[in-house]
Design a protein around this motif. Structure first.
Motif, PDB file in Angstrom:
ATOM      1  N   ASP A   4      -9.374   1.811 -18.640  1.00 20.51           N
ATOM      2  CA  ASP A   4      -9.689   0.287 -18.291  1.00 20.51           C
ATOM      3  C   ASP A   4      -8.556  -0.126 -17.179  1.00 20.51           C
ATOM      4  OD1 ASP A   4      -7.396   0.781 -19.677  1.00 20.51           O
ATOM      5  OD2 ASP A   4      -7.560  -1.047 -20.938  1.00 20.51           O
ATOM      6  N   LYS A   5      -8.058   1.000 -16.530  1.00 18.69           N
ATOM      7  CA  LYS A   5      -7.162   0.701 -15.246  1.00 18.69           C
ATOM      8  C   LYS A   5      -7.755   1.100 -13.865  1.00 18.69           C
ATOM      9  CE  LYS A   5      -2.953   1.872 -17.686  1.00 18.69           C
ATOM     10  NZ  LYS A   5      -1.548   2.431 -17.569  1.00 18.69           N
ATOM     11  N   ALA A   6      -7.565   0.433 -12.782  1.00 19.01           N
ATOM     12  CA  ALA A   6      -7.930   0.775 -11.387  1.00 19.01           C
ATOM     13  C   ALA A   6      -6.891   1.769 -11.075  1.00 19.01           C
ATOM     14  CB  ALA A   6      -8.421  -0.403 -10.687  1.00 19.01           C
ATOM     15  N   VAL A   7      -7.451   2.329  -9.887  1.00 22.93           N
ATOM     16  CA  VAL A   7      -6.352   3.203  -9.420  1.00 22.93           C
ATOM     17  C   VAL A   7      -6.373   3.223  -7.615  1.00 22.93           C
ATOM     18  CG1 VAL A   7      -7.917   5.150  -9.117  1.00 22.93           C
ATOM     19  CG2 VAL A   7      -5.468   5.515  -8.991  1.00 22.93           C
ATOM     20  N   ILE A   8      -5.462   3.292  -6.944  1.00 32.24           N
ATOM     21  CA  ILE A   8      -5.246   3.019  -5.555  1.00 32.24           C
ATOM     22  C   ILE A   8      -4.206   4.096  -4.998  1.00 32.24           C
ATOM     23  CG2 ILE A   8      -3.108   1.720  -5.569  1.00 32.24           C
ATOM     24  CD1 ILE A   8      -4.719  -0.230  -3.336  1.00 32.24           C
ATOM     25  N   TRP A   9      -4.900   4.643  -4.020  1.00 35.56           N
ATOM     26  CA  TRP A   9      -4.250   6.115  -3.422  1.00 35.56           C
ATOM     27  C   TRP A   9      -3.275   5.766  -2.130  1.00 35.56           C
ATOM     28  CZ3 TRP A   9      -5.132  10.403  -6.138  1.00 35.56           C
ATOM     29  CH2 TRP A   9      -6.101  10.442  -7.016  1.00 35.56           C
ATOM     30  N   SER A  10      -2.368   6.544  -2.245  1.00 32.58           N
ATOM     31  CA  SER A  10      -1.797   6.781  -0.788  1.00 32.58           C
ATOM     32  C   SER A  10      -2.675   7.362   0.429  1.00 32.58           C
ATOM     33  CB  SER A  10      -0.698   7.634  -0.854  1.00 32.58           C
ATOM     34  OG  SER A  10      -0.696   9.037  -1.031  1.00 32.58           O
ATOM     35  N   PRO A  11      -2.391   6.816   1.741  1.00 34.29           N
ATOM     36  CA  PRO A  11      -3.145   7.387   2.831  1.00 34.29           C
ATOM     37  C   PRO A  11      -3.342   9.126   2.676  1.00 34.29           C
ATOM     38  CG  PRO A  11      -1.822   5.843   3.681  1.00 34.29           C
ATOM     39  CD  PRO A  11      -1.413   6.008   2.085  1.00 34.29           C
ATOM     40  N   SER A  12      -2.380   9.619   2.215  1.00 35.07           N
ATOM     41  CA  SER A  12      -2.599  11.163   2.223  1.00 35.07           C
ATOM     42  C   SER A  12      -3.390  11.716   0.955  1.00 35.07           C
ATOM     43  CB  SER A  12      -0.993  11.874   2.155  1.00 35.07           C
ATOM     44  OG  SER A  12      -0.348  11.377   0.935  1.00 35.07           O
ATOM     45  N   GLY A  13      -3.510  10.731  -0.028  1.00 32.41           N
ATOM     46  CA  GLY A  13      -4.024  11.318  -1.278  1.00 32.41           C
ATOM     47  C   GLY A  13      -3.220  11.862  -2.280  1.00 32.41           C
ATOM     48  N   LYS A  14      -1.862  12.062  -1.878  1.00 35.18           N
ATOM     49  CA  LYS A  14      -0.882  12.906  -2.671  1.00 35.18           C
ATOM     50  C   LYS A  14      -0.160  12.243  -3.716  1.00 35.18           C
ATOM     51  CE  LYS A  14      -0.108  16.245   1.152  1.00 35.18           C
ATOM     52  NZ  LYS A  14       1.056  16.855   2.035  1.00 35.18           N
ATOM     53  N   ALA A  15      -0.454  10.772  -3.945  1.00 34.54           N
ATOM     54  CA  ALA A  15       0.236   9.776  -4.584  1.00 34.54           C
ATOM     55  C   ALA A  15      -0.754   8.992  -5.122  1.00 34.54           C
ATOM     56  CB  ALA A  15       1.218   9.412  -4.290  1.00 34.54           C
ATOM     57  N   ALA A  16      -0.540   8.209  -6.461  1.00 35.77           N
ATOM     58  CA  ALA A  16      -1.531   7.202  -6.572  1.00 35.77           C
ATOM     59  C   ALA A  16      -0.831   6.364  -7.548  1.00 35.77           C
ATOM     60  CB  ALA A  16      -2.944   7.669  -7.418  1.00 35.77           C
ATOM     61  N   ILE A  17      -1.341   5.027  -7.824  1.00 36.87           N
ATOM     62  CA  ILE A  17      -0.814   3.987  -8.661  1.00 36.87           C
ATOM     63  C   ILE A  17      -1.812   3.521  -9.532  1.00 36.87           C
ATOM     64  CG2 ILE A  17       0.230   1.804  -9.047  1.00 36.87           C
ATOM     65  CD1 ILE A  17       1.846   1.943  -6.445  1.00 36.87           C
ATOM     66  N   SER A  70      -4.846 -12.201 -15.529  1.00 33.16           N
ATOM     67  CA  SER A  70      -4.098 -13.804 -15.551  1.00 33.16           C
ATOM     68  C   SER A  70      -3.592 -13.518 -14.064  1.00 33.16           C
ATOM     69  CB  SER A  70      -2.926 -13.660 -16.510  1.00 33.16           C
ATOM     70  OG  SER A  70      -3.564 -13.525 -17.760  1.00 33.16           O
ATOM     71  N   GLY A  71      -4.496 -13.021 -13.149  1.00 34.68           N
ATOM     72  CA  GLY A  71      -3.831 -12.899 -11.736  1.00 34.68           C
ATOM     73  C   GLY A  71      -2.789 -12.215 -11.576  1.00 34.68           C
ATOM     74  N   VAL A  72      -2.615 -11.197 -12.167  1.00 35.42           N
ATOM     75  CA  VAL A  72      -1.488 -10.321 -12.111  1.00 35.42           C
ATOM     76  C   VAL A  72      -1.861  -8.891 -11.940  1.00 35.42           C
ATOM     77  CG1 VAL A  72       0.871  -9.179 -13.030  1.00 35.42           C
ATOM     78  CG2 VAL A  72       0.408 -11.631 -13.278  1.00 35.42           C
ATOM     79  N   THR A  73      -1.403  -8.151 -11.002  1.00 36.40           N
ATOM     80  CA  THR A  73      -1.674  -6.622 -10.956  1.00 36.40           C
ATOM     81  C   THR A  73      -0.696  -5.996 -11.605  1.00 36.40           C
ATOM     82  OG1 THR A  73      -2.169  -4.838  -9.495  1.00 36.40           O
ATOM     83  CG2 THR A  73      -1.144  -6.734  -8.510  1.00 36.40           C
ATOM     84  N   LEU A  74      -0.972  -5.410 -12.647  1.00 38.06           N
ATOM     85  CA  LEU A  74       0.192  -4.693 -13.560  1.00 38.06           C
ATOM     86  C   LEU A  74       0.007  -3.059 -13.310  1.00 38.06           C
ATOM     87  CD1 LEU A  74       2.574  -5.956 -15.399  1.00 38.06           C
ATOM     88  CD2 LEU A  74       0.712  -5.283 -17.063  1.00 38.06           C
ATOM     89  N   ALA A  75       1.077  -2.512 -12.922  1.00 34.06           N
ATOM     90  CA  ALA A  75       1.185  -1.199 -12.850  1.00 34.06           C
ATOM     91  C   ALA A  75       2.182  -0.691 -14.026  1.00 34.06           C
ATOM     92  CB  ALA A  75       1.536  -0.536 -11.369  1.00 34.06           C
ATOM     93  N   GLY A 104     -10.786  -7.700 -10.883  1.00 34.25           N
ATOM     94  CA  GLY A 104     -10.210  -6.066 -10.816  1.00 34.25           C
ATOM     95  C   GLY A 104     -11.280  -5.515 -11.681  1.00 34.25           C
ATOM     96  N   LEU A 105     -12.551  -5.549 -11.265  1.00 30.74           N
ATOM     97  CA  LEU A 105     -13.514  -4.828 -12.002  1.00 30.74           C
ATOM     98  C   LEU A 105     -13.710  -3.344 -11.614  1.00 30.74           C
ATOM     99  CD1 LEU A 105     -16.207  -7.583 -12.774  1.00 30.74           C
ATOM    100  CD2 LEU A 105     -14.403  -7.032 -14.400  1.00 30.74           C
ATOM    101  N   GLU A 106     -13.254  -3.030 -10.605  1.00 33.12           N
ATOM    102  CA  GLU A 106     -13.260  -1.597 -10.267  1.00 33.12           C
ATOM    103  C   GLU A 106     -12.335  -0.515 -11.207  1.00 33.12           C
ATOM    104  OE1 GLU A 106     -15.371  -0.561  -7.906  1.00 33.12           O
ATOM    105  OE2 GLU A 106     -16.332  -2.276  -7.686  1.00 33.12           O
ATOM    106  N   LEU A 107     -12.659  -0.139 -12.024  1.00 32.40           N
ATOM    107  CA  LEU A 107     -12.020   0.598 -13.118  1.00 32.40           C
ATOM    108  C   LEU A 107     -12.340   1.980 -12.717  1.00 32.40           C
ATOM    109  CD1 LEU A 107     -12.755  -1.511 -16.329  1.00 32.40           C
ATOM    110  CD2 LEU A 107     -11.018  -1.741 -14.737  1.00 32.40           C
ATOM    111  N   LEU A 108     -11.302   2.948 -13.597  1.00 32.91           N
ATOM    112  CA  LEU A 108     -11.260   4.326 -13.210  1.00 32.91           C
ATOM    113  C   LEU A 108     -12.617   4.968 -13.587  1.00 32.91           C
ATOM    114  CD1 LEU A 108      -9.049   6.322 -12.637  1.00 32.91           C
ATOM    115  CD2 LEU A 108      -8.888   6.721 -15.207  1.00 32.91           C
TER     116      LEU A 108
END
Length: 603
Positions: free
Chosen positions: A262-275, A281-286, A229-233
């Motif tokens: 040091d976090k990455a972000v993923i967007w909803s299809p509409s771009g109106k929300a993100a996580i 350790s193999g865990v994606t931690l939001a 997960g090297l694609e950071l903010l």
């Protein structure tokens, strides 16, 4: 969906699950054969001459380790593991099929059983092939090659030294000792017994085989490990997140911490929300709630879960509110209450009354000692003063490891964080003794980010600073302040009450004991004195079996577990980067922005 499609969608997951259970069973059988001498000899007998055994049934530590590891990675639906099994089991099945055309193999019913089991495993692999979609890291082949070469060289060297030291036959050539070590790395059976020039103790054979198995496991891990997960903010994502926080930042006190770089972000299809999330350790931690419009949260959650499945990451959320936990639960996540966040409403806070007597006395004591507090926005602090404050914060840090991930920004003095609020406490001589930093919580709230103090200073400085902030909050347009998170707060509160059950009392006693090393009860007590509103926060996860893995990942992210670091040969601290122009403010479109901090009186 057509009936055929529904049937196919049900068969494929079951077929994939069957491959995992087959590998688990073979791992168990191989381990039993290693432990039990009669069973091991029986398996070895069926692996030679006119017999053959099912796929991976060899009664060796390497086979047991291979089957166990493949079961783990196949359970996580790794595509590379599927290919690996197909390349091993497919040719083996073809070899068994050819062998069964010969009379000397046909007459043994066990061979037919071995071929049938291997064929069923291959068939299950082919039927469930679409279930294995998780990709690996591109650097895995190079890493596996390096680990394999280094491990083989080290294992053979150590094994040869052990054989040389314990060999009961003198004058054995080095080539025989190396060959014996290599063969013992493959099997502890009769494979290496043909060497009359080497007679080593049984424990040496087992140790060599175990070293080879460990090396093999490391190679497999390097082959199948998840991407890191090297694609950071990036700058674009940060700008978009700040725009969402300007519109919806009031919803979650942890929202600003999504801006950690040091976090990455993923967007909803509409771009109106993100996580925002981190991978370790193999865990994606939001952390916290999704950012943005709640109506767009499901789209962001689905995108995040798809990304987790694609990379075989274990999804987890730390510190979600009840509202977000309900939305996550609709997507298959379970919830576990972690604790409570202490939120103080300025309009309800007062130092009057018997309940606040202790806090009031501590505040008066520190004030009479001559301590003062300066409150400013970060953007109002000159560059040289900010550098000095940051330097002091580094000096007052407890350890080299910076702790905090879900509820800490991880930086101080960055010009993009100009709307953060800094509290500096000085003693009667004007010397700095402590500092607090708060991040914005929407337009009219603050959330605690950093607290540091000089260990030689008086006790009670933090309480004094928090009270000063609450008493002067109106000057800054602040209506609510989020303080520390109290883990398992309800256990401490209810465990000491009259009528608490034996289980609750036992759990409270255990947590009290653990508080000697981790500040569990002390954080609760420190926050309870302000009489806050307690907002529950939850840990969200898919499977209970993933909780240990999630716990390790969370502990590493928060800085409680850290890999050994190389010694620092330079004693100087890192220099602070020059301050850049301020980022766009976190102000909702059309709202009038004021600067109450710039006009606040300075002590």
């Amino acid at each position: 969906m057509a009936p055929a499609e529904r049937a196919g969608s049900g068969i494929r997951p079951r077929a994939a699950a069957c491959t995992v259970w087959y590998l688990r069973l073979l791992a168990l059988l191989n381990i039993a054969a290693v432990v039990s001498l009669p069973f091991r000899e029986e398996v070895h007998e069926h692996n030679g001459g006119e017999y053959f055994t099912p796929y991976l049934a060899t009664a060796g530590l390497i086979s047991a380790a291979l089957a166990l590891f493949l079961a783990l990675v196949m359970r996580r639906r790794k595509r590379a593991a599927w290919i690996f099994n197909v390349l091993l089991a497919g040719p083996l099945l073809a070899l068994y099929t050819v062998a069964l055309t010969q009379d000397r193999y046909q007459r043994h019913w066990f061979n037919w059983l071995s071929a049938l089991l291997t064929a069923l495993f291959v068939a299950a692999l082919l039927v469930g092939r679409t279930e294995f979609h998780a990709v690996g890291d591109r650097s895995n082949p190079r890493l596996a090659l390096a680990v394999g070469a280094g491990g083989l060289l080290g294992g053979v060297t150590l094994g040869t030294l052990l054989v040389s030291a314990t060999n009961r036959v003198t004058g054995t050539p080095l080539s025989d000792r190396i060959a014996y070590t290599l063969l013992r790395g493959i099997s502890v059976g009769p494979l290496a017994d043909r060497f009359d020039t080497v007679v080593a103790p049984r424990w040496v054979d087992i140790l060599i085989n175990a070293l080879t198995a460990a090396t093999f496991l490391l190679v497999l891990y390097a082959c199948f490990r998840s991407p890191r997960g090297l694609e950071l903010l990036g700058e674009e994502d940060e700008t978009r997140l700040r725009a969402l926080l300007a519109r919806h930042g009031e919803r979650d006190s942890l929202g600003y911490f999504a801006l950690r770089r040091d976090k990455a972000v993923i967007w909803s299809p509409s771009g109106k929300a993100a996580i925002a999330y981190g991978v370790g350790s193999g865990v994606t931690l939001a952390c916290g709630d999704p950012i943005g419009d709640p109506e767009a949260w499901p789209g962001a959650i689905e995108a995040w879960l798809r990304e987790a499945r694609r990379h075989a990451w274990t999804p987890a959320v730390m510190g979600a509110s009840e509202e977000a936990g309900t939305v996550y639960a609709r997507h298959g996540l379970d919830a576990l209450e972690l604790g409570d966040e202490a939120v103080v409403d300025r309009s309800d806070f007062t130092l009057e009354g018997r309940a606040m007597r202790g806090v009031r006395q501590a505040h008066n004591r520190i004030r009479r000692a001559g301590h003062t507090v300066r409150v400013r926005r970060h953007e109002d602090i000159p560059d040289d003063e900010m550098a000095a404050v940051t330097d002091k914060a580094d000096q007052w840090r407890d350890s080299e490891t910076e702790r905090g991930f879900s509820m800490a920004l991880g930086r101080l003095g960055d010009p993009a964080d100009g709307r953060c609020v800094m509290l500096e406490c000085h003693d009667s001589d004007g010397e700095p003794r402590a500092l607090l930093s708060f991040v914005p919580w929407g337009e009219r709230g603050l959330s605690l980010d950093l607290m540091r103090r000089d260990r030689s200073s008086e006790n009670g400085l933090m309480e004094f600073m928090v009270i000063e902030l609450l008493l002067r909050a109106e000057e800054f347009g602040v209506e609510r302040v989020s303080l520390n998170f109290a883990m398992f707060r309800s256990v401490f509160e209810r465990g000491g009450r009259l009528g608490a059950g034996p289980v609750l009392r036992l759990w409270c006693s255990v947590l009290t004991f653990l508080s000697r090393w981790w500040q569990l009860e002390s954080l609760y007590r420190a926050n309870a004195k302000y009489r806050p509103v307690w907002e529950p926060r939850y840990l969200l996860f898919e499977k209970s079996a993933d909780l240990p893995r999630i716990g390790v990942a969370a502990a590493r992210a928060e800085g409680f577990l850290a890999p050994p670091a190389l010694p620092r040969f330079a004693s100087g601290r890192a220099t602070h980067p020059p301050r850049r122009p301020l980022a766009p403010p976190l102000t909702a479109p059309g709202a009038r922005r004021t600067h109450p901090a710039s006009s606040a009186p300075r002590p």
